[in-house]
Design a protein around this motif. Structure first.
Motif, short mmCIF file in Angstrom:
data_model
loop_
_atom_site.label_atom_id
_atom_site.label_comp_id
_atom_site.label_asym_id
_atom_site.label_seq_id
_atom_site.Cartn_x
_atom_site.Cartn_y
_atom_site.Cartn_z
N MET A 86 3.89 -25.73 -45.19
CA MET A 86 5.15 -25.42 -44.51
C MET A 86 6.18 -26.55 -44.64
SD MET A 86 5.35 -22.54 -43.06
CE MET A 86 4.55 -21.79 -44.44
N CYS A 87 5.71 -27.81 -44.65
CA CYS A 87 6.68 -28.91 -44.61
C CYS A 87 7.63 -28.90 -45.81
CB CYS A 87 5.96 -30.25 -44.50
SG CYS A 87 4.84 -30.33 -43.11
N LEU A 128 10.07 -25.85 -45.89
CA LEU A 128 11.26 -25.89 -45.05
C LEU A 128 12.21 -27.01 -45.47
CD1 LEU A 128 9.42 -25.28 -41.72
CD2 LEU A 128 11.18 -23.81 -42.67
N ALA A 129 11.65 -28.13 -45.92
CA ALA A 129 12.49 -29.31 -46.07
C ALA A 129 13.35 -29.31 -47.32
CB ALA A 129 11.62 -30.56 -46.05
N PHE A 148 9.63 -36.30 -50.17
CA PHE A 148 8.82 -35.09 -50.25
C PHE A 148 8.07 -34.95 -51.56
CE2 PHE A 148 11.07 -34.04 -46.47
CZ PHE A 148 10.09 -33.39 -45.74
N LEU A 161 4.99 -36.67 -50.76
CA LEU A 161 4.27 -35.92 -49.72
C LEU A 161 3.54 -34.70 -50.28
CD1 LEU A 161 6.73 -36.18 -46.73
CD2 LEU A 161 4.46 -37.14 -46.93
N CYS A 187 -1.09 -28.96 -47.81
CA CYS A 187 -2.41 -28.37 -47.56
C CYS A 187 -2.81 -27.38 -48.65
CB CYS A 187 -2.49 -27.68 -46.22
SG CYS A 187 -1.15 -27.96 -45.11
N PHE A 230 14.18 -22.99 -40.49
CA PHE A 230 13.28 -22.25 -39.58
C PHE A 230 13.70 -20.79 -39.49
CE2 PHE A 230 12.47 -26.54 -37.64
CZ PHE A 230 11.11 -26.56 -37.85
N VAL A 267 9.60 -33.70 -36.47
CA VAL A 267 9.28 -32.29 -36.67
C VAL A 267 10.54 -31.46 -36.85
CG1 VAL A 267 8.17 -30.29 -35.68
CG2 VAL A 267 7.21 -32.54 -35.28
N PHE A 297 11.16 -32.05 -40.78
CA PHE A 297 10.09 -31.13 -41.20
C PHE A 297 8.81 -31.85 -41.58
CE2 PHE A 297 13.94 -28.78 -42.60
CZ PHE A 297 13.86 -27.80 -41.66
N LEU A 298 8.46 -32.90 -40.84
CA LEU A 298 7.18 -33.54 -41.11
C LEU A 298 6.20 -33.13 -40.02
CD1 LEU A 298 8.59 -37.03 -42.04
CD2 LEU A 298 7.53 -35.41 -43.58
N GLY A 299 4.99 -32.79 -40.41
CA GLY A 299 3.99 -32.39 -39.42
C GLY A 299 4.20 -30.99 -38.88
N ILE A 300 4.66 -30.07 -39.75
CA ILE A 300 4.87 -28.70 -39.30
C ILE A 300 3.54 -27.99 -39.04
CG2 ILE A 300 5.84 -26.46 -39.95
CD1 ILE A 300 8.01 -28.30 -39.45
N CYS A 301 2.53 -28.31 -39.84
CA CYS A 301 1.25 -27.60 -39.70
C CYS A 301 0.66 -27.75 -38.30
CB CYS A 301 0.24 -28.04 -40.76
SG CYS A 301 0.79 -27.68 -42.43
N PHE A 361 2.25 -28.67 -35.74
CA PHE A 361 3.29 -28.19 -34.84
C PHE A 361 3.14 -26.69 -34.60
CE2 PHE A 361 7.79 -26.65 -34.46
CZ PHE A 361 8.01 -27.16 -33.20
#
Lengths: 209, 193
Positions: free
Chosen positions: A30-31, A34-35, A106, A109, A114, A185, B20, B24-28, B30
């Motif tokens: 997800m990160c 969205l980012a 990112f 990252l 995941c 979002f 968050v 958008f870091l640590g969305i999982c 969250f």
């Protein structure tokens, strides 16, 4: 394509595109989703970078799966993944510095995306090289597609452009909120609704009344 | 450029640039651990602790890698340190408080793949913080993460009781709530600068 026959390499490739799409069905990664989807170009670049890491790590992990003791497999996987991400990071910096700046932290990252560790653990660690390659490629393209759907919506509404080309007459007032975090979002939430509705209709059609 | 004052770093990382809702870091976690306020706050505390240790460790690694002249090893070194820190925290909590260990469950080892932690390490490096600022930054980010998690959990506890169409329930609804929270946090913009 019946579920009773053993899955072919093609099946492994196709499932990532739609049926097990990493973003919309498995809700993973997800990160970055969205980012970096505030423009279509960023979305595609991020998708391709992730696909490369996914394919390479799936290949490597599948190749060494018999030699890695079970207890240290996660550490082994993540170090392998980190190596490929470093390669991508330096490659992007060499190809296009502005893009490297836009994606920022990112790229690094991708290591903790995941999807990649998930595919390593759920698929590549248990399957031969060729299916693992197909799995990685399918998941990667599915991920890129999902990022693109988000990136296109956000760029068109938020800046009035698509891949940098202006779409609307000058009078168009861009919805600035769409390129800001909140817009990410909202867009993803709306896409989730669309895909839920589509999947539900598909299920209703396939079930005998 | 004069270095930022400490209070500004704390305020910025906790509210204005909330990990968050703005980065958008640590969305999982969250989306995953925000069902109940109790679990959310404990998860926040665990993440904050790991962040503090990570900030300390990565600061040391940076010094070392800069002396050796091998910046390309940074990412690999960071992830190895984070993985072992989480392992250490896990063993520590298991020994001292089995109850808390049980409550956190699978989400404790999953802190390793929480991008907020690695993001913190990378951002701290990019910004070139000294040790004191790095610790403050980690503290602020951890507080911000906890705040976002607890707020989200509070809203979701209420949502449980709301009458929604089946289609919207689950991820779609959570994401819409997160979007609204994110808009609310935009109000903090300019606070610390």
């Amino acid at each position: 394509m019946s579920s009773s026959s053993p899955p072919t390499t093609t099946d492994e490739f196709i499932k990532g595109l739609w049926r097990e799409n990493p973003v919309f069905v498995q809700v993973l990664g997800m990160c970055p989703t969205l980012a970096v989807t505030n423009s279509a170009v960023n979305a595609v670049a991020m998708g391709l970078a992730t696909t490369f890491v996914l394919v390479m790590s799936n290949l490597a992990i599948s190749a060494i799966r018999r030699f890695v003791p079970k207890q240290v497999r996660i550490v082994t996987y993540i170090l392998l993944i980190a190596t490929f991400v470093t390669v991508v990071d330096y490659a992007i910096a060499a190809i296009s510095l502005p893009l490297h700046k836009a994606l920022g932290a990112f790229i690094s990252l991708i290591v903790v995306n995941c999807i990649i560790l998930g595919r390593a653990e759920a698929f590549a660690g248990k399957n031969p090289i060729l299916p693992s390659l197909a799995d990685g490629l399918g998941m990667g393209i599915g991920f890129t597609g999902a990022l693109l759907t988000l990136g296109v919506v956000r760029e068109v509404l938020g800046m009035g452009t698509l891949f940098g080309v202006a779409l609307f007459p000058a009078a168009f007032q861009p919805w600035v909120i769409m390129v800001l975090p909140a817009g990410g979002f909202f867009t993803l939430s709306a896409w989730m609704l669309v895909f839920n509705a589509l999947r539900r209709r598909q299920r209703a059609l396939s079930e005998p009344a | 450029m004069t270095p930022e004052p400490h209070w500004q770093i704390l305020l910025n990382s906790a509210l204005v640039n909330n990990f968050v809702l703005a980065w958008f870091l640590g969305i999982c976690p969250f989306l995953g651990v925000s069902n109940k306020v109790g679990t959310a706050s404990r998860m926040g505390a665990a993440v904050t602790f790991v962040m503090l240790v990570t900030a300390l460790a990565t600061w040391g690694i940076n010094m070392l890698l800069d002396t050796v002249g091998a910046p390309y090893l940074r990412l690999i070194a960071f992830i190895a340190v984070i993985a072992s820190t989480v392992q250490l925290v896990e063993m520590f909590i298991k020994k001292t408080s089995p109850a808390l260990f049980k409550a956190l469950g699978i989400f404790l080892p999953l802190i390793t793949t929480n991008c907020a932690i690695l993001g913190l390490a990378l951002l701290q490096t990019n910004k070139g913080y000294d040790l004191g600022r790095a610790i403050i930054f980690a503290l602020g980010s951890g507080l911000g993460f906890t705040l976002a998690l607890v707020l989200m959990a509070g809203v979701r506890e209420r949502l449980e009781l709301a009458d929604m169409p089946d289609l919207v329930k689950g991820t779609a609804a959570s994401l819409a709530v997160a979007g609204i929270l994110s808009v609310a946090f935009m109000g903090f913009a300019g606070l610390g600068s």
